[in-house]
Every structure is written in C-alpha cells, then in structure tokens.
Scaffold this motif. Structure first.
Motif, short mmCIF file in Angstrom:
data_model
loop_
_atom_site.label_atom_id
_atom_site.label_comp_id
_atom_site.label_asym_id
_atom_site.label_seq_id
_atom_site.Cartn_x
_atom_site.Cartn_y
_atom_site.Cartn_z
N ILE A 76 51.10 38.35 43.51
CA ILE A 76 49.66 38.54 43.51
C ILE A 76 49.01 37.46 42.65
O ILE A 76 49.38 37.27 41.49
CB ILE A 76 49.29 39.93 42.94
N VAL A 77 48.06 36.75 43.23
CA VAL A 77 47.24 35.79 42.48
C VAL A 77 45.83 36.37 42.45
O VAL A 77 45.14 36.39 43.47
CB VAL A 77 47.25 34.40 43.13
N ARG A 78 45.42 36.86 41.31
CA ARG A 78 44.16 37.59 41.21
C ARG A 78 42.98 36.65 41.00
O ARG A 78 43.07 35.65 40.30
CB ARG A 78 44.22 38.63 40.10
N GLN A 79 41.86 37.01 41.60
CA GLN A 79 40.61 36.31 41.45
C GLN A 79 39.61 37.28 40.79
O GLN A 79 39.33 38.35 41.33
CB GLN A 79 40.09 35.85 42.81
N SER A 80 39.10 36.89 39.61
CA SER A 80 38.23 37.78 38.85
C SER A 80 36.82 37.87 39.43
O SER A 80 36.09 38.82 39.16
CB SER A 80 38.16 37.33 37.38
N ALA A 81 36.42 36.85 40.21
CA ALA A 81 35.09 36.86 40.82
C ALA A 81 35.22 36.62 42.32
O ALA A 81 34.80 35.58 42.84
CB ALA A 81 34.21 35.78 40.18
N PRO A 82 35.80 37.57 43.03
CA PRO A 82 36.09 37.35 44.46
C PRO A 82 34.85 37.34 45.33
O PRO A 82 33.87 38.04 45.06
CB PRO A 82 36.98 38.54 44.82
N GLN A 83 34.89 36.53 46.38
CA GLN A 83 33.83 36.49 47.37
C GLN A 83 34.10 37.41 48.55
O GLN A 83 33.25 37.60 49.41
CB GLN A 83 33.63 35.06 47.87
N THR A 84 35.31 37.95 48.61
CA THR A 84 35.69 38.82 49.71
C THR A 84 36.86 39.68 49.28
O THR A 84 37.37 39.54 48.16
CB THR A 84 36.03 37.99 50.96
N ALA A 85 37.29 40.57 50.17
CA ALA A 85 38.41 41.46 49.86
C ALA A 85 39.69 40.66 49.67
O ALA A 85 39.81 39.52 50.12
CB ALA A 85 38.58 42.46 51.01
#
Length: 310
Positions: free
Chosen positions: A42-51
């Motif tokens: 899992i590579v997490r994005q703290s400010a995601p633009q989508t699911a």
C-alpha cells in the motif's frame, strides 16, 4: 504553484500532470485466507483526488511490478498492489481453487485494509480476477479500467499452454521463455512497437531467472485458467468503465477488448499507439496517464498517444 519539474514534464509529454501531495512510505501487509498466506503493498496518499486504486497485474507480475508507474499514479490516490494466493511470493495455490476464490481474496484484502470503495485496474490475467471481483462484489467498485483484456481465452494461449507447461516441467526454461515471449509480444511485422526489442529481452531474462517455486506456480496458473476459464456471464456493475490495449496486441486483440467492453454497461474502448499486449511496460507513462485521467474524471478524448475513443 507548479514546479519546474512539472512544467518540464508538460513540455515533453504534451498533457498536464496533476499536482498533489507526495505519497507516503509503502506499507506491506501479510494476510491469510482459508489457510493461504498472501501479501499486499500500500502506498498511501494523504490528499487523494480519487478513491484508492487497486492494481491487479498479469500472472507473471507481482506487487512490485507497478513501482515504475507510481510517480504518475501515487500523487493522485492511494495505490494497492497484491500477490494473490498462488502468485508472487504468496503461498502456492492448487489449481482446484479457481477465479472465484481469487476474487474472494481481493474482497478479503479490502476488508482487512479497510477500503470499502476502490477504483479497479486489471491487466491481462488481472482483468480476469478483477472482472469476477466486480461481478461478485460490486459494492466495492467505483470505476473499472481493464487492459489487454478478453472475455474468452485467446486461441494462441490455449494452443501454447500444453507446450509451455511441458517445457517448464521438463526444466527446458530457455525454450519455454522463447515461447512465452512470442506469445505475449507481437510479431515485429505487425507494426511499430515502442521498446519492442528491449522489452523482449527483459521478458526473456525474467522468465529464464524464475525460481523453482515460480515455475511451479506458473504451471499451476496455466492449469487453473484452462480448467476454470476466464469469464462467466454475470452482471457487471454499472460504473464508469474503460477497456484499452495496445493497437498491435496479438494475444488479446483490440477486437477482443471491444467484445469485453460490450458486456460492460457504458464502457469505453481505445488502444494506445505503438504498443502491443505489454503496453503498460512499453508505454508506461502513457498508460499511467490514461488510467489516472479516467480515475479522476479528466478527459480521455483526443490524447496524442491513443486512437479515437469508442
């Protein structure tokens, strides 16, 4: 404010690069379903633009195969890759366990990592698992993107499987590797394919360097797919969907991709120019851009690297 790097990318590629927070460190998770251990990344994005985007790759790919795509996709959303049971470094899975079991493993993973809704990408065999997952567990799926996909096993594959499996079982690795390269890559006369020779060499080395465990899993994979088939005519969720392949894909041809798109409500179809079945390797940036655009509801018409979207 856009950085100089971003501006340089736009100047060289001709399409805009989204700006988002840098992704976090990769997280590895080990899971168990019905006694079979498997692993996800899992590579997490703290400010995601989508699911979150789940990437299900081909039978010879593993959870690290998509690291080269991360610089374009990880700024957009959290990424999840997985070695399902029977693949990568996960436990060996007997062929009696079919596609439904692998779809159940995707569901199990998403429950365990608390991701109730995802964008779903499936490439080659990953499409087989991804489509079954979407059919059996539609509540998890927000968007679907399939690549190098078909709803029937290609004749090239069914004809090659006995020869390739026998060669692998006899330890004739070089012979099997040559056959696999010919199977997955287009004939050089089919049309211009970016990085064709380099990717062929890469694929050859990858197959030749397989461990005994990987060879055992490869043989079992072929048995599983031939035994269980790749498609069941179940309802497909009515979500935004895209099917694409390389314009010179001779394994899962563009026509096969169109056939798959036709059974998916409202699905669109296109091909990426100068590529074959290994389009996500040959045109990594372009395929990542197309996936990212679709998953963030940006336009995909008129892209310079695609044929007209159908």
């Amino acid at each position: 404010m856009r950085t100089a790097v971003t501006n340089a990318q736009e100047a060289t590629t001709g399409w805009p690069v989204p700006v988002a927070a840098a992704p976090g460190e990769a997280e590895e998770r080990s899971l168990v379903l019905d006694g079979f251990a498997y692993h996800c990344r899992i590579v997490r994005q703290s400010a995601p633009q989508t699911a979150p985007l789940v990437l299900l790759g081909g039978s010879s790919q593993n959870r690290y195969s998509w690291q080269g795509h991360e610089k374009w996709l990880a700024p957009l959303c959290t990424l999840v890759t997985v070695d399902l049971p029977g693949y990568g470094t996960s436990d060996f899975l007997p062929a009696e366990y079919g596609i439904d079991f692998l779809a159940a493993a995707v569901r199990h993973m998403l429950v365990e990592i608390d991701m109730p809704e995802v964008n779903l990408f499936g490439g080659c065999f990953g499409e087989v698992v991804g489509l079954r997952f979407a059919q059996l567990h539609p509540e998890f799926v927000r968007r679907i993107v399939f690549c190098g996909a078909a709803k029937r096993l290609p004749d090239l594959y069914t004809e090659a499987v006995p020869r390739l499996s026998q060669a692998l079982e006899r330890g004739e690795i070089e012979k099997a590797a040559e056959g696999l390269v010919q199977l997955f890559m287009s004939n050089p006369g089919a049309g211009q394919v970016r990085k064709h020779a380099a990717v062929a060499r890469l694929l050859q080395r990858q197959f030749v360097n397989q461990t005994p465990d990987e060879i055992k899993k490869a043989v079992e994979h072929n048995t599983r797919l031939v035994t269980h088939g790749c498609y069941r005519p179940l309802p497909v969720p009515e979500v935004p969907s895209l099917v694409f392949t390389g314009e010179y894909d001779t394994l899962c041809t563009p026509q096969m991709g169109r056939e798959l798109a036709a059974v998916m409500p409202g699905a669109r179809f296109t091909t990426i120019r100068e590529a074959d079945h290994l389009v996500t390797v040959e045109r990594r940036e372009e395929s990542a851009d197309l996936i990212g655009r679709f998953c963030t509801d940006r336009p995909i018409d008129g892209l310079p690297y695609c044929t007209p979207v159908e």
